[in-house]
Design a protein around this motif. Sequence first.
Motif, mmCIF file in Angstrom:
data_model
loop_
_atom_site.group_PDB
_atom_site.id
_atom_site.type_symbol
_atom_site.label_atom_id
_atom_site.label_comp_id
_atom_site.label_asym_id
_atom_site.label_seq_id
_atom_site.Cartn_x
_atom_site.Cartn_y
_atom_site.Cartn_z
ATOM 1 N N CYS A 164 37.131 -30.600 5.226
ATOM 2 C CA CYS A 164 35.847 -29.887 5.195
ATOM 3 C C CYS A 164 35.030 -30.260 3.960
ATOM 4 N N ARG A 165 33.731 -30.123 4.085
ATOM 5 C CA ARG A 165 32.812 -30.204 2.963
ATOM 6 C C ARG A 165 32.450 -28.791 2.533
ATOM 7 N N VAL A 166 32.202 -28.607 1.229
ATOM 8 C CA VAL A 166 31.875 -27.281 0.725
ATOM 9 C C VAL A 166 30.551 -27.320 -0.026
ATOM 10 N N ILE A 167 29.706 -26.323 0.214
ATOM 11 C CA ILE A 167 28.390 -26.228 -0.423
ATOM 12 C C ILE A 167 28.244 -24.823 -1.005
ATOM 13 N N PRO A 168 27.965 -24.698 -2.331
ATOM 14 C CA PRO A 168 27.749 -23.361 -2.912
ATOM 15 C C PRO A 168 26.470 -22.741 -2.349
ATOM 16 N N LEU A 169 26.527 -21.448 -2.041
ATOM 17 C CA LEU A 169 25.377 -20.759 -1.471
ATOM 18 C C LEU A 169 24.719 -19.792 -2.443
ATOM 19 N N GLY A 170 25.465 -19.309 -3.437
ATOM 20 C CA GLY A 170 24.993 -18.234 -4.298
ATOM 21 C C GLY A 170 25.897 -17.032 -4.126
ATOM 22 N N SER A 171 25.543 -15.925 -4.753
ATOM 23 C CA SER A 171 26.394 -14.736 -4.720
ATOM 24 C C SER A 171 25.688 -13.579 -4.026
ATOM 25 N N LEU A 172 26.468 -12.833 -3.260
ATOM 26 C CA LEU A 172 25.988 -11.586 -2.662
ATOM 27 C C LEU A 172 26.279 -10.473 -3.660
ATOM 28 N N ARG A 173 25.227 -9.815 -4.108
ATOM 29 C CA ARG A 173 25.382 -8.788 -5.146
ATOM 30 C C ARG A 173 25.642 -7.422 -4.521
ATOM 31 N N TYR A 174 26.640 -6.727 -5.065
ATOM 32 C CA TYR A 174 27.006 -5.396 -4.602
ATOM 33 C C TYR A 174 26.731 -4.361 -5.696
ATOM 34 N N LEU A 175 26.267 -3.186 -5.250
ATOM 35 C CA LEU A 175 26.059 -2.053 -6.136
ATOM 36 C C LEU A 175 26.871 -0.877 -5.594
ATOM 37 N N ALA A 176 27.586 -0.180 -6.471
ATOM 38 C CA ALA A 176 28.341 0.999 -6.059
ATOM 39 C C ALA A 176 27.357 2.163 -5.947
ATOM 40 N N THR A 177 27.227 2.719 -4.738
ATOM 41 C CA THR A 177 26.202 3.728 -4.500
ATOM 42 C C THR A 177 26.768 4.954 -3.780
ATOM 43 N N ALA A 178 26.041 6.050 -3.936
ATOM 44 C CA ALA A 178 26.367 7.300 -3.243
ATOM 45 C C ALA A 178 25.098 8.136 -3.168
ATOM 46 N N SER A 179 25.109 9.156 -2.330
ATOM 47 C CA SER A 179 23.944 10.033 -2.206
ATOM 48 C C SER A 179 23.856 10.941 -3.433
ATOM 49 N N PRO A 180 22.663 11.450 -3.737
ATOM 50 C CA PRO A 180 22.545 12.396 -4.858
ATOM 51 C C PRO A 180 23.470 13.604 -4.706
ATOM 52 N N GLY A 181 23.605 14.111 -3.483
ATOM 53 C CA GLY A 181 24.494 15.247 -3.268
ATOM 54 C C GLY A 181 25.946 14.913 -3.551
ATOM 55 N N PHE A 182 26.381 13.731 -3.107
ATOM 56 C CA PHE A 182 27.753 13.290 -3.364
ATOM 57 C C PHE A 182 27.976 13.120 -4.860
ATOM 58 N N MET A 183 26.982 12.561 -5.544
ATOM 59 C CA MET A 183 27.094 12.376 -6.995
ATOM 60 C C MET A 183 27.251 13.731 -7.682
ATOM 61 N N ALA A 184 26.476 14.720 -7.240
ATOM 62 C CA ALA A 184 26.552 16.042 -7.864
ATOM 63 C C ALA A 184 27.912 16.690 -7.631
ATOM 64 N N ARG A 185 28.495 16.474 -6.429
ATOM 65 C CA ARG A 185 29.788 17.092 -6.112
ATOM 66 C C ARG A 185 30.951 16.432 -6.830
ATOM 67 N N HIS A 186 30.911 15.107 -6.897
ATOM 68 C CA HIS A 186 32.093 14.372 -7.362
ATOM 69 C C HIS A 186 31.938 13.726 -8.735
ATOM 70 N N PHE A 187 30.719 13.474 -9.160
ATOM 71 C CA PHE A 187 30.518 12.755 -10.425
ATOM 72 C C PHE A 187 29.537 13.502 -11.330
ATOM 73 N N ALA A 188 29.679 14.819 -11.389
ATOM 74 C CA ALA A 188 28.777 15.616 -12.219
ATOM 75 C C ALA A 188 28.864 15.201 -13.688
ATOM 76 N N ASP A 189 30.048 14.774 -14.117
ATOM 77 C CA ASP A 189 30.239 14.330 -15.504
ATOM 78 C C ASP A 189 30.300 12.807 -15.602
ATOM 79 N N GLY A 190 29.839 12.114 -14.551
ATOM 80 C CA GLY A 190 29.849 10.657 -14.553
ATOM 81 C C GLY A 190 30.979 10.098 -13.692
ATOM 82 N N ALA A 191 30.851 8.813 -13.377
ATOM 83 C CA ALA A 191 31.860 8.140 -12.540
ATOM 84 C C ALA A 191 33.009 7.676 -13.422
ATOM 85 N N THR A 192 33.870 8.614 -13.784
ATOM 86 C CA THR A 192 35.038 8.309 -14.609
ATOM 87 C C THR A 192 36.218 7.957 -13.721
#
Length: 302
Positions: free
Chosen positions: A158-186
């Motif tokens: 096979c031949r290989v060609i670099p394409l770049g990177s798919l960027r991911y962000l860890a996300t959640a809803s504001p309500g979920f953040m308030a319930r589970h990460f009130a003091d931050g995502a520790t």
Amino acid sequence: MLDYPALQAVSLVVRTGSFDKAAQALNVTPSAVSQRVKQLEERLGTVLIIRGQPCTATERGEWLCRHMEQVGLLEGELMTRLPALAEPDQPQQRVTLRVAANADSLGTWFLRAVATFAERSPHLLDIAVDDQEHTAEWLRRGRVLAAVTALEKPIQGCRVIPLGSLRYLATASPGFMARHFADGATLPALAQAPSLIFNQKDRLQSQWMEAAFGESPAHPVHWVPSTHGFVDACLLGIGWSANPELLVREHLDAGRLRELMPGKTLDTPLFWQVNRVAAERLADLTRAVVETARRLLISPQT
């Protein structure tokens, strides 16, 4: 000498999933298709098709199907150069090319490349979906002609060609953040907060935690086998997950989602690996994939 009518019958049964549909495509009876397949299996001393609903190929059957794909490409090129070879009363079979891509690429940028390719080419595509760290196995086994993969080292043949990177962000809803990460995502909070998992091969959430904290604690998970389902589940407050920035940026800007740790991204490098034998005939597809990826993915310098 190869029995191409029989090979074509095998290929169409696998492609359509049934002997009846293959017979319609070939304009013969299902009995004729069955006879061709049976005679070829007897000649080779092996089963090529697993009869069922749908019919599927065995490993040896898949190799024959890939061979027929390449034959179809060669014949299409020859007919373009020597159109007089085509039989006027015989409808020309359109070639179907089998490629592989990871679900997140398919859900973000890959179909744009397919659209560009489809505008220019008569060929059809059969897209297999797997994790980006496992699509390379489809190439190794000869089940596809090209693949979007996380593997930088060229697969044999096979031949290989670099394409770049798919960027991911860890996300959640504001309500979920308030319930589970009130003091931050520790780490203690992450050990209790449900995340989303695509399937057993999915390590993105663990990779994000390892990048952010150096370790990935055991934690509860919801299984959601859908790229867009991940985003919907986050919006509904079901769990948190690492989502492609291409899918969640609008939600983040509107405040419907929040990052667990702003600025903490996970970039997954992607590569296009294509079978060398078929590379020249897949040039249009490769061009569309590379151009689209380099327009939408993160460049190595970013």
